[in-house]
Enzyme design. Structure first.
Site, PDB file in Angstrom:
ATOM      1  N   LYS A 222     -10.727   6.017  -5.828  1.00 46.51           N
ATOM      2  CA  LYS A 222     -11.390   4.705  -5.791  1.00 46.51           C
ATOM      3  C   LYS A 222     -12.844   4.805  -5.335  1.00 46.51           C
ATOM      4  CE  LYS A 222      -7.725   1.608  -6.366  1.00 46.51           C
ATOM      5  NZ  LYS A 222      -6.701   0.757  -5.801  1.00 46.51           N
ATOM      6  N   ARG A 256       0.187   5.340  -4.601  1.00 45.62           N
ATOM      7  CA  ARG A 256      -0.081   5.244  -6.047  1.00 45.62           C
ATOM      8  C   ARG A 256      -1.255   6.160  -6.354  1.00 45.62           C
ATOM      9  NH1 ARG A 256      -3.263   2.546  -9.605  1.00 45.62           N
ATOM     10  NH2 ARG A 256      -2.265   1.786 -11.505  1.00 45.62           N
TER      11      ARG A 256
HETATM   12  N1  HH2 Z   1      -4.970  -0.093  -8.183  1.00 40.59           N
HETATM   13  C1  HH2 Z   1      -5.211  -0.126  -9.504  1.00 40.59           C
HETATM   14  C2  HH2 Z   1      -4.269  -0.670 -10.372  1.00 40.59           C
HETATM   15  N2  HH2 Z   1      -3.080  -1.133  -9.932  1.00 40.59           N
HETATM   16  N3  HH2 Z   1      -1.611  -1.540  -8.136  1.00 40.59           N
HETATM   17  C3  HH2 Z   1      -1.344  -1.501  -6.822  1.00 40.59           C
HETATM   18  N4  HH2 Z   1      -0.170  -1.962  -6.355  1.00 40.59           N
HETATM   19  N5  HH2 Z   1      -2.248  -1.018  -5.924  1.00 40.59           N
HETATM   20  C4  HH2 Z   1      -3.472  -0.533  -6.307  1.00 40.59           C
HETATM   21  O1  HH2 Z   1      -4.263  -0.105  -5.438  1.00 40.59           O
HETATM   22  C5  HH2 Z   1      -3.777  -0.547  -7.705  1.00 40.59           C
HETATM   23  C6  HH2 Z   1      -2.804  -1.079  -8.610  1.00 40.59           C
HETATM   24  C7  HH2 Z   1      -6.501   0.406 -10.033  1.00 40.59           C
HETATM   25  O2  HH2 Z   1      -6.376   1.762 -10.395  1.00 40.59           O
HETATM   26  P1  HH2 Z   1      -6.183   2.270 -11.909  1.00 40.59           P
HETATM   27  O3  HH2 Z   1      -4.894   1.769 -12.471  1.00 40.59           O
HETATM   28  O4  HH2 Z   1      -6.322   3.734 -11.964  1.00 40.59           O
HETATM   29  O5  HH2 Z   1      -7.408   1.681 -12.683  1.00 40.59           O
HETATM   30  P2  HH2 Z   1      -7.557   0.499 -13.741  1.00 40.59           P
HETATM   31  O6  HH2 Z   1      -7.194  -0.756 -13.045  1.00 40.59           O
HETATM   32  O7  HH2 Z   1      -9.000   0.573 -14.148  1.00 40.59           O
HETATM   33  O8  HH2 Z   1      -6.602   0.778 -14.882  1.00 40.59           O
END
Ligand code: HH2
Length: 279
Positions: A222, A256
Site C-alpha cells: 500500500k 490480505r
Molecule cells: N484492500 C484492497 C482491496 N480490498 N479488502 C479488505 N478487507 N481490506 C483491504 O485492505 C483491502 C480490500 C486494495 O488492494 P488491491 O485489491 O490489491 O487493489 P485494488 O483495489 O486496486 O484492486
C-alpha cells in the site's frame, strides 16, 4: 478458537491466516491486468495456495484511490467464471471482494464462501443479502468512496472513529441476522486515511480486538510504504512483510496480501518464536 465456516470450507483462525489477493481487473494498483485472463487467474490462485494461502480473495473492481466504479455485468463477467473454476480446483475457501449484493449472490452460488466488502455492507440490500447467504462477512472501514477518499480525510480521533464505525456495522450485521461467529472486521488501511492516520491504526490495532471478532489487515504494497520509503509498488515486498508481522503482533488474525510465500514464511517464524516458543 475461531473457525469460520465458509460454506463448508473451514478457515481456522487459531493460526494466523494468509488471504491471497486475486484481482481480475485491468486497473488494480499493484497487479492490474496480470490476472485478467481466467486461466492465469486460476494458475495464480493455485500457486498462492501451494505457498500457504488459507483463503483466496477474488475481486473484479479496483478500489484504489481514484478508481472508477465497474458496472454490475462487467464485474460479474470478470469474477464468476474464475470463482467457478476455483471452486472445483482449490480446496481452501474463496472470498468475493465486492460491495454489490447481486455479485455477492452470484459469487456464493458459484462457490465463494466469504463476502469481503470494503463498504461494510452499506449498499442497499447488502446486509439482507449477506445474511440470507449465510456466509461470513468482512466489514471494512472506509471514509468516503474510492474516487475521492484520499482528497482530505478528516477524523476527530482516527482510532476511536474507525472503532466506533466498526462497532456500528457489527451491530447492524447482528441485527440483520449475521451471527458474531460470521463477522470479521478490518480498519481499511489506505481507505480515506493519511499516512499518519494509517500508522496510528496499525500501532493501536489491538483496540479493535476488544470487539470480540477476528481482525483482518490489508497492508500489502500500500501507498503508506511508498510514502515512507519512496518505493514503487513492485518494490514494496520487504516493507509489506514487516507491516504484516506488526499487524499480527498487534492482534490481526487474517492478512490480505499479494506476496503469499514471503508473508507465510515470516508468520511461521513469528509463530514459532513468539507463540510456540519452540522449534
Ligand atoms: N484492500 C484492497 C482491496 N480490498 N479488502 C479488505 N478487507 N481490506 C483491504 O485492505 C483491502 C480490500 C486494495 O488492494 P488491491 O485489491 O490489491 O487493489 P485494488 O483495489 O486496486 O484492486
Amino acid at each position: 478458537m475461531t473457525v469460520l465456516d465458509c460454506r463448508g470450507r473451514k478457515l481456522d483462525l487459531s493460526r494466523v491466516a494468509v488471504m491471497g489477493v486475486l484481482n481480475i481487473t485491468p486497473d488494480s494498483f499493484s497487479d492490474g491486468g496480470i490476472f485478467f485472463d481466467p486461466a492465469k487467474a486460476v494458475a495464480h490462485a493455485r500457486e498462492m495456495v501451494a505457498q500457504g494461502a488459507a483463503i483466496v480473495d477474488v475481486g473484479g473492481e479496483s478500489t484504489r484511490p481514484g478508481a472508477q466504479p465497474v458496472p454490475l455485468q462487467q464485474e460479474l463477467d470478470r469474477v464468476i467464471p474464475v470463482i467457478e473454476c476455483l471452486a472445483a480446483d482449490i480446496a481452501v475457501p474463496i472470498s468475493i471482494d465486492t460491495s454489490k449484493p447481486e455479485v455477492m449472490r452470484a459469487a456464493v452460488a458459484a462457490g465463494a464462501g466469504l463476502i469481503n466488502d470494503v463498504y461494510a455492507l452499506r449498499a442497499q440490500d447488502a446486509l439482507d443479502v449477506a445474511a440470507q447467504l449465510q456466509v461470513p462477512v468482512c466489514l471494512m472501514h472506509m471514509q468516503g468512496e474510492p474516487r475521492t477518499m484520499q482528497a482530505d480525510p478528516q477524523y476527530t480521533d482516527v482510532v476511536a472513529d474507525v472503532r466506533d464505525f466498526l462497532v456500528t456495522r457489527v451491530e447492524a450485521a447482528r441485527k440483520a441476522g449475521i451471527g458474531a461467529d460470521r463477522i470479521v472486521i478490518d480498519p481499511g488501511f489506505g481507505f480515506g486515511k493519511t499516512l499518519a492516520q494509517n500508522l496510528a491504526l496499525l500501532r493501536e490495532l489491538r483496540s479493535l480486538t476488544t470487539l470480540g471478532v477476528p481482525v483482518l489487515a490489508g497492508l500489502s504494497r500500500k501507498s503508506m510504504i511508498g510514502k515512507v520509503l519512496g518505493l514503487a509498488v513492485e518494490d514494496r515486498l520487504h516493507a509489506s512483510v514487516a507491516l504484516a508481522i506488526l499487524a499480527v503482533q498487534n492482534g490481526a488474525r487474517i492478512l490480505r496480501v499479494h506476496d503469499v510465500a514471503a508473508t507465510a514464511q515470516a508468520i511461521r517464524m513469528w509463530e514459532v518464536a513468539c507463540i510456540e516458543n519452540r522449534v
